[in-house]
Scaffold this motif. Structure first.
Motif, mmCIF file in Angstrom:
data_model
loop_
_atom_site.group_PDB
_atom_site.id
_atom_site.type_symbol
_atom_site.label_atom_id
_atom_site.label_comp_id
_atom_site.label_asym_id
_atom_site.label_seq_id
_atom_site.Cartn_x
_atom_site.Cartn_y
_atom_site.Cartn_z
ATOM 1 N N PHE A 3 0.974 -1.164 0.017
ATOM 2 C CA PHE A 3 -0.070 -0.108 0.043
ATOM 3 C C PHE A 3 0.723 1.275 -0.210
ATOM 4 N N ASN A 12 -8.119 3.475 6.476
ATOM 5 C CA ASN A 12 -8.268 2.646 5.546
ATOM 6 C C ASN A 12 -7.097 1.384 5.747
ATOM 7 N N ILE A 13 -6.065 1.889 5.804
ATOM 8 C CA ILE A 13 -4.846 0.947 5.842
ATOM 9 C C ILE A 13 -4.979 0.072 6.958
ATOM 10 N N LYS A 15 -7.841 -1.014 8.380
ATOM 11 C CA LYS A 15 -8.859 -2.025 7.866
ATOM 12 C C LYS A 15 -8.113 -2.906 7.175
ATOM 13 N N GLN A 16 -7.644 -2.781 6.194
ATOM 14 C CA GLN A 16 -6.628 -3.641 5.216
ATOM 15 C C GLN A 16 -5.942 -4.595 6.103
ATOM 16 N N HIS A 20 -6.341 -8.608 6.433
ATOM 17 C CA HIS A 20 -5.474 -9.621 5.502
ATOM 18 C C HIS A 20 -4.617 -10.105 6.360
#
Length: 137
Positions: A3, A12-13, A15-16, A20
């Motif tokens: 990212f 958002n990062i 959340k990713q 994952h």
């Protein structure tokens, strides 16, 4: 997984990463000032805690809890360790076997103590406001 992001995109990062990550034990590799603690703050918030997140540089470990009071995880900063024995003396094994989230800054200071199922997060500084994050097992 990679990212490219700016500070305003950390929610958002986070959340990713949560979506994952193959492990609840996260090792953060990055130079000083790259934003490790800032990212951990976003992760703790994403996981459901309103705790104040700060680098545990002098205390070595901070504990975070969910709003219900149940333990969310532990945040380590190994920067000041002289050797791995100090991490063992503080009971690292007990923390690692707790089943909660583990956030480790400067894990390269304790290479032989890192669990096999760890999720590595590498942050590179692109420029003053941009970072590149790489998620690897």
């Amino acid at each position: 997984m990679e990212f490219i992001y700016r500070e305003g995109e950390l929610g958002n990062i986070a959340k990713q990463i949560v979506a994952h990550s193959k492990s609840k034990t996260l090792a953060f590799y990055a130079p000083m000032g790259a934003g490790k603690t800032t990212l951990i703050k976003s992760l703790v918030k994403e996981l459901g805690s309103n705790d104040n997140v700060s680098s545990p540089t002098f205390g070595l470990v901070n504990e975070y809890a969910y709003e219900t009071g149940e333990p969310l995880g532990y945040h380590f900063d190994f920067y000041r360790l002289k050797d791995e024995t100090e991490a063992m003396d503080m009971g690292l094994d007990d923390y690692l076997s707790s089943g909660v989230w583990i956030f480790m800054e400067w894990p390269e200071k304790i290479p032989s103590l890192l669990p096999l199922d760890i999720q590595n997060i590498t942050i590179e500084i692109i420029d003053e406001t941009t970072r590149k994050l790489t998620l690897t097992s």
